[in-house]
Design an enzyme around this catalytic site. Structure first.
Site, PDB file in Angstrom:
ATOM      1  CE  LYS A  76      -3.880   1.963   2.674  1.00  0.00           C
ATOM      2  NZ  LYS A  76      -4.712   1.818   3.894  1.00  0.00           N
ATOM      3  CB  SER A 151      -8.120   3.685   2.761  1.00  0.00           C
ATOM      4  OG  SER A 151      -7.240   3.095   3.693  1.00  0.00           O
ATOM      5  CB  SER A 175      -8.385   0.842   5.690  1.00  0.00           C
ATOM      6  OG  SER A 175      -9.089   2.033   5.447  1.00  0.00           O
TER       7      SER A 175
HETATM    8  N1  GLN Z   1     -13.201   4.368   6.062  1.00  0.00           N
HETATM    9  C1  GLN Z   1     -12.639   4.821   7.307  1.00  0.00           C
HETATM   10  C2  GLN Z   1     -12.231   6.265   7.176  1.00  0.00           C
HETATM   11  O1  GLN Z   1     -12.447   6.831   6.130  1.00  0.00           O
HETATM   12  C3  GLN Z   1     -11.484   3.943   7.702  1.00  0.00           C
HETATM   13  C4  GLN Z   1     -10.276   4.202   6.930  1.00  0.00           C
HETATM   14  C5  GLN Z   1      -9.110   3.386   7.386  1.00  0.00           C
HETATM   15  O2  GLN Z   1      -9.263   2.378   8.062  1.00  0.00           O
HETATM   16  N2  GLN Z   1      -7.932   3.853   7.029  1.00  0.00           N
HETATM   17  O3  GLN Z   1     -11.712   6.845   8.086  1.00  0.00           O
END
Ligand code: GLN
Length: 488
Positions: A76, A151, A175
C-alpha cells in the site's frame, strides 16, 4: 496460476518448480494486462522487481530460503520505502521519496520478499471506496463499475484479481477488512501494538495498524508471522505480550467447543438481506463444525461511528500539520509570505475529503469544544471497549458481517459523506477497542463477494485464525475467481 496461494508458491519455489524471477514475471504480465483498467497499482518498477527476484534466487541457492523467499508482496502506498515514491495517493506527497524503510518493509526484505509495487488507496487512507485517491479510483475486479472498498482498495484489488499473491494494508477504521470483504479475499488487522507503525504514514495514531491481505487464511498467518513483533523504535509497539504460534493456529479442522458470539447489534434491520443470508449460513456452517452460537449484545455499537469520526479526524488534524510546504512534498509557487506558503500549499495539495477531516478534527480539538467532543469521544471509546471485554467473558470469538452491503457503484456515495462513513459501521468499533479482527469470504450476492468478520480478545489472533481456517476448509469460496478478460 495467478490465483495460487502464497504458501503454495512458497512450496513450489522450494521444490525448484519455479524461480523467483519466473514468478515475478508471471505477475508482471498480469499487471501489464489488467492494471490499465483496474488501477490497482500507482507505481510499478519492473526492473527493480526483477532485480529483487534475482537476488532472492541467488540467496536461496547460496544460503537457503527465508520465510518469504522470492514471494511478491504488493505494498500500500502508505508504507515508506527507500525505493520508489511513497505518496499516500495525495498530491501533497506527489513524487515524495522516503529516506528510510518502514519497519515492516525492513522485515519483509529480511524475510526475502520481493516488494511488488505500490498500491492505490484513498488519500491518506481516508475513505471506504478508494475514490479519494489523487491517482483516480481503483476498480473492483468482480465488476469494474464498482468500488473495491477502501482505503486499502488497491491492495485488495491486486490480490483478488491475481495481480499479486498478497499485499500489505493498513486499518484505522476498517481499511484492511472492508476492501478484503468487498473484493472476496482475506484481511487481518492485528491487535493494536502488535505491528510497528514506524515508517507508516500516520492517519490516526491511536487506531492505525498494518496487516496482511491475502487469498487464504494460511497465507495471512504466514505474512503476519513476519510482520508482527516488538519494535523498540515505536513506543506503541508492545513487548511482553503472548506470542502466537501462527502455523498451529491455522491447523484447526473443526470448531468443537468454540463459543461464537453473535452480537445482535450487527445483525440489524437495514442490512442488505443477501449479505445477512450469507453470514447466517456461515454461522450455521460453523455450528455444523461443532461451535456453539451464543447471542450477545454490544450495547454501545450505535455510538461507534460518531466516536470514530471525532477521534480519527482529531488525530489526523495533528498528524497532517506537518505538510506545510517546508519539509515534505508539494510547495506552492512563489509564496508571498509564510502564511501564504502554508495556506496555498495545503489548499493545492490536499483533496476535499482530507480537508473535511482536518477541519472537523481541528474544530473538535479547539479550546471550548475539546470537552464536548474529543474528551467525550474518549469516554465513549472506553464504553465500547468494555462492551467487548464483557462479551469475551462469555464467548471465545465474535462473528459479524464485515460490511452491511456489497461493493457499491463508483460515484454512488461520493456526494454524501455521511452515508459513506456508515459503510464502516461494522469495522470501526474493533479499532476503537484495539482488538484483532479478520475478514474472509463467505459467499456472493449477485456475483459480488460478501465478507465474514471474526473479532477476538486482544493478543488472541490465534482464535481468529483457527476459526477462519476451519470455516475456510469447510467451504470453497476461494476457488471462485473474477472473470477479467473484458478488462484486458
Ligand atoms: N473508512 C474509514 C475512514 O475513512 C477507515 C479508513 C481506514 O481504516 N484507514 O476513516
Amino acid at each position: 496460476m495467478p490465483f495460487t496461494s502464497l504458501c503454495e508458491w512458497s512450496r513450489r519455489l522450494s521444490a525448484g518448480e519455479i524461480s523467483a524471477v519466473e514468478l515475478a514475471r508471471l505477475y508482471l504480465e498480469r499487471v501489464a494486462r489488467y492494471n490499465g483498467r483496474l488501477n490497482a497499482f500507482v507505481h510499478h518498477d519492473e526492473e527493480a522487481i526483477l532485480e529483487q527476484a534475482a537476488a532472492s534466487d541467488a540467496h536461496r541457492a547460496k544460503h537457503g530460503a527465508r520465510a518469504l523467499e522470492g514471494l511478491p508482496i504488493a505494498i500500500k502506498d502508505i508504507f515508506c520505502t527507500r525505493e520508489g515514491p511513497t505518496q499516500c495517493c495525495s498530491n501533497i506527497l506527489r513524487g515524495y521519496q522516503a529516506p528510510y524503510d518502514a519497519h515492516v518493509i525492513t522485515l519483509l526484505k529480511e524475510a526475502g520478499a520481493v516488494l511488488f509495487g505500490k498500491t492505490n488507496m484513498d488519500e491518506f487512507a481516508m475513505g471506504s471506496s478508494n475514490e479519494t485517491s489523487a491517482f483516480g479510483p481503483c476498480r473492483n475486479p468482480w465488476d469494474a463499475e464498482r468500488i473495491p472498498g477502501g482505503s486499502s482498495g488497491g491492495s485488495a484489488c491486486a490480490v483478488a484479481a491475481g495481480l499479486a499473491p498478497a499485499a500489505l494494508g493498513t486499518d484505522t477504521g476498517g481499511s484492511i477488512r472492508q476492501p478484503a470483504s468487498l473484493c472476496g479475499i482475506t484481511g487481518l488487522k492485528p491487535t493494536y501494538g502488535r505491528v510497528s507503525r514506524r515508517g507508516i504514514i500516520a492517519f490516526a495514531s491511536s487506531l492505525d495498524q498494518a496487516g496482511p491481505m491475502t487469498r487464504s487464511v494460511e497465507d495471512a498467518a504466514l505474512l503476519a508471522s513476519v510482520l508482527c513483533g516488538h519494535d523498540p523504535a515505536d513506543a506503541t509497539s508492545v513487548s511482553n505480550v503472548p506470542q502466537i504460534d501462527w502455523k498451529a493456529a491455522v491447523g484447526r479442522q473443526d470448531l468443537k467447543g468454540v463459543r461464537i458470539g453473535r452480537p445482535r447489534e450487527y445483525f440489524s434491520e437495514g442490512m442488505d438481506a443477501g449479505v445477512l443470508g450469507c453470514v447466517e449460513r456461515a454461522l450455521e456452517c460453523c455450528q455444523g463444525l461443532g461451535a456453539e452460537i451464543v447471542d450477545i449484545s454490544l450495547p454501545h455499537t450505535e455510538a461507534a461511528v460518531a466516536t470514530y469520526y471525532v477521534i480519527a479526524p482529531s488525530e489526523a488534524s495533528a498528524n497532517l500539520a506537518r505538510y506545510d510546504g517546508v519539509r515534505f512534498g508539494h510547495r506552492c509557487e512563489q509564496p508571498r509570505d509564510l502564511l501564504d506558503l502554508y495556506t496555498r500549499t495545503r489548499d493545492e495539495g490536499f483533496g476535499p475529503e482530507v480537508k473535511r477531516r482536518i477541519l472537523t478534527g481541528t474544530f473538535a480539538l479547539s479550546s471550548g469544544y475539546y470537552d464536548a467532543y474529543y474528551l467525550k469521544a474518549q469516554k465513549v471509546r472506553t464504553l465500547i471497549r468494555q462492551d467487548f471485554l464483557r462479551a469475551f467473558e462469555q464467548v471465545d470469538v465474535i462473528a459479524t458481517p464485515t460490511s452491511p452491503v456489497t461493493a457499491f457503484r463508483i460515484g454512488e456515495k461520493t456526494n454524501d459523506p455521511l452515508t459513506m462513513y456508515l459503510a464502516d459501521v461494522f469495522t470501526i468499533a474493533v479499532n476503537l477497542a484495539g482488538l484483532p479482527a479478520l475478514s474472509q469470504p463467505c459467499g456472493f450476492v449477485d456475483g459480488l463477494p460478501v465478507g465474514l468478520q471474526w473479532i477476538a480478545p486482544a493478543w488472541r489472533e490465534d482464535r481468529l485464525l483457527s476459526a477462519a481456517a476451519a470455516y475456510e476448509k469447510a467451504t470453497d469460496w476461494l476457488s471462485r475467481t473474477p472473470e477479467l478478460e473484458a478488462m484486458a
